[in-house]
Design an enzyme around this catalytic site. Structure first.
Site, PDB file in Angstrom:
ATOM      1  N   ASP A   1       0.851  -1.196   0.000  1.00 53.11           N
ATOM      2  CA  ASP A   1       0.000   0.000   0.000  1.00 53.11           C
ATOM      3  C   ASP A   1       0.884   1.242   0.000  1.00 53.11           C
ATOM      4  O   ASP A   1       1.904   1.300   0.697  1.00 53.11           O
ATOM      5  CB  ASP A   1      -0.914  -0.008   1.235  1.00 53.11           C
ATOM      6  CG  ASP A   1      -2.042   0.994   1.124  1.00 53.11           C
ATOM      7  OD1 ASP A   1      -3.203   0.564   0.998  1.00 53.11           O
ATOM      8  OD2 ASP A   1      -1.765   2.217   1.151  1.00 53.11           O
ATOM      9  N   ILE A   2       0.475   2.245  -0.769  1.00 48.75           N
ATOM     10  CA  ILE A   2       1.275   3.468  -0.898  1.00 48.75           C
ATOM     11  C   ILE A   2       1.247   4.309   0.382  1.00 48.75           C
ATOM     12  O   ILE A   2       2.139   5.116   0.615  1.00 48.75           O
ATOM     13  CB  ILE A   2       0.788   4.295  -2.119  1.00 48.75           C
ATOM     14  CG1 ILE A   2       1.878   5.202  -2.645  1.00 48.75           C
ATOM     15  CG2 ILE A   2      -0.476   5.070  -1.804  1.00 48.75           C
ATOM     16  CD1 ILE A   2       1.577   5.782  -4.018  1.00 48.75           C
TER      17      ILE A   2
ATOM     18  N   ASN B   1     -12.937  -3.088   2.243  1.00 49.18           N
ATOM     19  CA  ASN B   1     -13.963  -2.046   2.301  1.00 49.18           C
ATOM     20  C   ASN B   1     -14.796  -2.092   1.032  1.00 49.18           C
ATOM     21  O   ASN B   1     -14.261  -2.331  -0.054  1.00 49.18           O
ATOM     22  CB  ASN B   1     -13.299  -0.669   2.424  1.00 49.18           C
ATOM     23  CG  ASN B   1     -12.438  -0.547   3.669  1.00 49.18           C
ATOM     24  OD1 ASN B   1     -12.856  -0.949   4.751  1.00 49.18           O
ATOM     25  ND2 ASN B   1     -11.233  -0.014   3.524  1.00 49.18           N
TER      26      ASN B   1
ATOM     27  N   HIS C   1     -10.178  -5.224  -3.411  1.00 49.03           N
ATOM     28  CA  HIS C   1      -8.858  -5.441  -2.816  1.00 49.03           C
ATOM     29  C   HIS C   1      -9.001  -5.848  -1.370  1.00 49.03           C
ATOM     30  O   HIS C   1      -9.909  -5.411  -0.665  1.00 49.03           O
ATOM     31  CB  HIS C   1      -7.970  -4.197  -2.936  1.00 49.03           C
ATOM     32  CG  HIS C   1      -8.606  -2.922  -2.450  1.00 49.03           C
ATOM     33  ND1 HIS C   1      -9.556  -2.239  -3.181  1.00 49.03           N
ATOM     34  CD2 HIS C   1      -8.436  -2.219  -1.314  1.00 49.03           C
ATOM     35  CE1 HIS C   1      -9.921  -1.161  -2.524  1.00 49.03           C
ATOM     36  NE2 HIS C   1      -9.265  -1.128  -1.371  1.00 49.03           N
ATOM     37  N   LEU C   2      -8.074  -6.697  -0.965  1.00 44.20           N
ATOM     38  CA  LEU C   2      -7.991  -7.139   0.425  1.00 44.20           C
ATOM     39  C   LEU C   2      -6.759  -6.491   1.035  1.00 44.20           C
ATOM     40  O   LEU C   2      -5.656  -6.606   0.488  1.00 44.20           O
ATOM     41  CB  LEU C   2      -7.857  -8.668   0.436  1.00 44.20           C
ATOM     42  CG  LEU C   2      -8.033  -9.391   1.768  1.00 44.20           C
ATOM     43  CD1 LEU C   2      -9.446  -9.210   2.307  1.00 44.20           C
ATOM     44  CD2 LEU C   2      -7.722 -10.880   1.583  1.00 44.20           C
ATOM     45  N   HIS C   3      -6.969  -5.765   2.150  1.00 47.10           N
ATOM     46  CA  HIS C   3      -5.832  -5.206   2.883  1.00 47.10           C
ATOM     47  C   HIS C   3      -5.324  -6.291   3.837  1.00 47.10           C
ATOM     48  O   HIS C   3      -6.115  -6.853   4.611  1.00 47.10           O
ATOM     49  CB  HIS C   3      -6.266  -4.024   3.754  1.00 47.10           C
ATOM     50  CG  HIS C   3      -6.809  -2.831   3.028  1.00 47.10           C
ATOM     51  ND1 HIS C   3      -6.088  -1.671   2.851  1.00 47.10           N
ATOM     52  CD2 HIS C   3      -8.025  -2.598   2.455  1.00 47.10           C
ATOM     53  CE1 HIS C   3      -6.829  -0.780   2.208  1.00 47.10           C
ATOM     54  NE2 HIS C   3      -8.010  -1.318   1.965  1.00 47.10           N
TER      55      HIS C   3
HETATM   56  P1  AMP Z   1      -9.850   1.498   0.249  1.00 48.29           P
HETATM   57  O1  AMP Z   1     -10.206   2.690   1.088  1.00 48.29           O
HETATM   58  O2  AMP Z   1     -10.180   0.206   0.941  1.00 48.29           O
HETATM   59  O3  AMP Z   1     -10.411   1.591  -1.146  1.00 48.29           O
HETATM   60  O4  AMP Z   1      -8.270   1.482   0.149  1.00 48.29           O
HETATM   61  C1  AMP Z   1      -7.547   1.971  -0.931  1.00 48.29           C
HETATM   62  C2  AMP Z   1      -6.088   1.856  -0.597  1.00 48.29           C
HETATM   63  O5  AMP Z   1      -5.343   1.997  -1.773  1.00 48.29           O
HETATM   64  C3  AMP Z   1      -5.583   2.893   0.410  1.00 48.29           C
HETATM   65  O6  AMP Z   1      -5.036   2.235   1.549  1.00 48.29           O
HETATM   66  C4  AMP Z   1      -4.496   3.638  -0.388  1.00 48.29           C
HETATM   67  O7  AMP Z   1      -3.393   4.012   0.401  1.00 48.29           O
HETATM   68  C5  AMP Z   1      -4.129   2.618  -1.440  1.00 48.29           C
HETATM   69  N1  AMP Z   1      -3.573   3.155  -2.681  1.00 48.29           N
HETATM   70  C6  AMP Z   1      -4.064   4.155  -3.451  1.00 48.29           C
HETATM   71  N2  AMP Z   1      -3.301   4.344  -4.524  1.00 48.29           N
HETATM   72  C7  AMP Z   1      -2.295   3.418  -4.452  1.00 48.29           C
HETATM   73  C8  AMP Z   1      -1.191   3.094  -5.284  1.00 48.29           C
HETATM   74  N3  AMP Z   1      -0.931   3.761  -6.420  1.00 48.29           N
HETATM   75  N4  AMP Z   1      -0.367   2.089  -4.897  1.00 48.29           N
HETATM   76  C9  AMP Z   1      -0.608   1.416  -3.763  1.00 48.29           C
HETATM   77  N5  AMP Z   1      -1.644   1.671  -2.937  1.00 48.29           N
HETATM   78  C10 AMP Z   1      -2.475   2.661  -3.279  1.00 48.29           C
END
Ligand code: AMP
Length: 127
Positions: A35-36, A97, A110-112
């Site tokens: 994650d960024i 989410n 996506h799965l965190h």
């Molecule tokens: P969500 O709120 O569950 O949709 O989470 C989206 C996630 O994507 C967040 O934790 C962001 O930090 C992550 N994110 C957004 N852009 C990027 C990217 N280019 N590379 C990696 N993670 C990202």
């Protein structure tokens, strides 16, 4: 059920190779990358390569092969990152989410996978 997938989302762009990512694992049907904006020492996102908006879309319309591959990939990420209790790790949280109430920012399933510290308790009721 009708799901609408917007292929301009940032994870679709990552899958097309238009923007870089820090890959942890790639399989036939899944990609895992850091994650960024990490919220914990370990914060990896696991995404299917197919165009699914969220977990319920994936559960409803992905093939058994895609679901198996994605699930195995997520488990492998826990092992690679050293957080899986079955491998001697200290544990992790897997979160997905969805939609407005889930406060989903990126409309590609996506799965965190979060770990590397004690993550605190589950959500507290706000009402
Ligand atoms: P969500 O709120 O569950 O949709 O989470 C989206 C996630 O994507 C967040 O934790 C962001 O930090 C992550 N994110 C957004 N852009 C990027 C990217 N280019 N590379 C990696 N993670 C990202």
């Amino acid at each position: 059920m009708v799901y609408s997938y917007d292929d301009t989302n940032i994870f679709a762009r990552i899958l097309r190779g238009e923007i870089p990512n820090k890959t942890v694992l790639e399989t036939e049907h899944a990609l895992a990358f850091h994650d960024i904006g990490p919220q914990a020492p370990v914060h990896v996102l696991v995404i299917p390569k197919g165009p699914y908006v969220n977990f319920d879309h994936f559960a409803a319309e992905a093939s058994a092969e895609e679901i198996a591959d994605f699930t195995r990939a997520a488990g492998e990420v826990c092992r690679i990152m050293g957080v899986g209790p079955g491998e001697g790790g200290q544990g992790y949280r897997a979160i997905s989410n969805a939609g407005a109430h889930g406060v989903q920012e990126v409309p590609h399933y996506h799965l965190h996978i979060l770990g590397g510290r004690v993550l605190g308790g589950m959500l507290k009721r706000a009402d």
